[in-house]
Design a protein around this motif. Sequence first.
Motif, PDB file in Angstrom:
ATOM      1  N   UNK A 220       0.798  -1.230   0.000  1.00  0.00           N
ATOM      2  CA  UNK A 220       0.000   0.000   0.000  1.00  0.00           C
ATOM      3  C   UNK A 220       0.833   1.283   0.000  1.00  0.00           C
ATOM      4  N   UNK A 221       1.983   1.260   0.632  1.00  0.00           N
ATOM      5  CA  UNK A 221       2.774   2.497   0.731  1.00  0.00           C
ATOM      6  C   UNK A 221       3.915   2.515  -0.279  1.00  0.00           C
ATOM      7  N   UNK A 222       4.617   1.365  -0.407  1.00  0.00           N
ATOM      8  CA  UNK A 222       5.766   1.356  -1.323  1.00  0.00           C
ATOM      9  C   UNK A 222       5.376   0.957  -2.750  1.00  0.00           C
ATOM     10  N   UNK A 223       4.192   0.409  -2.915  1.00  0.00           N
ATOM     11  CA  UNK A 223       3.741   0.010  -4.245  1.00  0.00           C
ATOM     12  C   UNK A 223       4.454  -1.220  -4.799  1.00  0.00           C
ATOM     13  N   UNK A 224       4.968  -2.073  -3.917  1.00  0.00           N
ATOM     14  CA  UNK A 224       5.613  -3.313  -4.385  1.00  0.00           C
ATOM     15  C   UNK A 224       4.556  -4.396  -4.593  1.00  0.00           C
ATOM     16  N   UNK A 225       4.859  -5.366  -5.468  1.00  0.00           N
ATOM     17  CA  UNK A 225       4.015  -6.561  -5.519  1.00  0.00           C
ATOM     18  C   UNK A 225       4.411  -7.424  -4.331  1.00  0.00           C
ATOM     19  N   UNK A 226       3.441  -8.153  -3.794  1.00  0.00           N
ATOM     20  CA  UNK A 226       3.724  -8.997  -2.626  1.00  0.00           C
ATOM     21  C   UNK A 226       3.308 -10.431  -2.939  1.00  0.00           C
ATOM     22  N   UNK A 227       4.210 -11.358  -2.654  1.00  0.00           N
ATOM     23  CA  UNK A 227       3.945 -12.775  -2.960  1.00  0.00           C
ATOM     24  C   UNK A 227       4.288 -13.646  -1.772  1.00  0.00           C
ATOM     25  N   UNK A 228       3.467 -14.668  -1.524  1.00  0.00           N
ATOM     26  CA  UNK A 228       3.862 -15.715  -0.592  1.00  0.00           C
ATOM     27  C   UNK A 228       4.206 -16.913  -1.462  1.00  0.00           C
ATOM     28  N   UNK A 229       5.504 -17.231  -1.581  1.00  0.00           N
ATOM     29  CA  UNK A 229       5.833 -18.431  -2.363  1.00  0.00           C
ATOM     30  C   UNK A 229       7.123 -19.071  -1.873  1.00  0.00           C
ATOM     31  N   UNK A 230       7.261 -20.352  -2.214  1.00  0.00           N
ATOM     32  CA  UNK A 230       8.466 -21.086  -1.832  1.00  0.00           C
ATOM     33  C   UNK A 230       9.673 -20.477  -2.530  1.00  0.00           C
TER      34      UNK A 230
END
Length: 289
Positions: A220-230
């Motif tokens: 929300x603030x930095x505009x990065x994509x976020x992933x939960x992955x191995x």
Amino acid sequence: MYVFINGEFLPKEEAKVSVFDHGFLYGDGVFEGIRSYKRLVFKLDEHIERLYKSAHILMLRIPYSKEEMKKIIIETLKKNQLEDAYIRVIVSRGEGDLGLDPRKCKNPQVVIITDKIVLYPEEIYKKGLSIITVPTRRNLTESLNPQIKSLNYLNNILAKIEAVNCGYEEAIMLNHNGFVSECTGDNIFIIRENTLITPPPYASVLRGITAHTVMRLASQVLGLSVQESFFTRYDVYTAEEVFLTGTAAEIVPVVKVDGRVIGEGKPGNNTLRLIEEFRILTTKEGVRY
Ligand code: PMP
């Protein structure tokens, strides 16, 4: 210092549990580590939810409602006049006999300790931490699920011993498949190509409350994509940025892993921004006392 123990506030020296408590005999119990900043308890609801979920899995009855537990925590903080505190909530199975059977333990013990917080030295947040991977694998989710924050932390302690033996303070633990799971007391994140990645809970990870906050800030603030992955150690060594998160440690930049320099060998820009945003958040959000 006063400790809350089963409905009473006792001086630290007098707060005691039985040697027949199954928490002591078998590590049968649950706990939480919570923090307050300038009289604001950060993410209290989330910690209470996790405590009660851990207890639910162990079929451990907590003799207070969630609302009562929150009130007791606040009272303990007030009693000890702490502005910035580390709060340890412990619920143990209680006194039983020398067998394993939890049904024999009729009185779960509730203990709340509030104390000043000891952090990594400030230099670590500016210069970054060097860590290693240790041989001890993180518990299988099917054996002792790391999502249960239980009093049995031996898996983590074995890894910590291995780290300390090699001269390091923190270490990466792999899961049984060789994927990165987490560190001995913190979650781990990597950043590559504007994407923040952390292993999912089913990679044998405790779902961190700080990690959750950091994922929200990153998106929300930095505009990065976020992933939960191995991911593997290869992904860690070649990441642009690596950092760890935890209630006590907050956000710790990592600059070397198993001797491999990460990025430019200093805390990355995204990591530094996240540290800043996180610190701002802790001064505005929370339950006031
Ligand atoms: N993993 C482990 C094994 C931990 O003990 C902790 C600290 N509770 C964390 C991750 C970080 O979780 P949190 O951000 O909720 O403190």
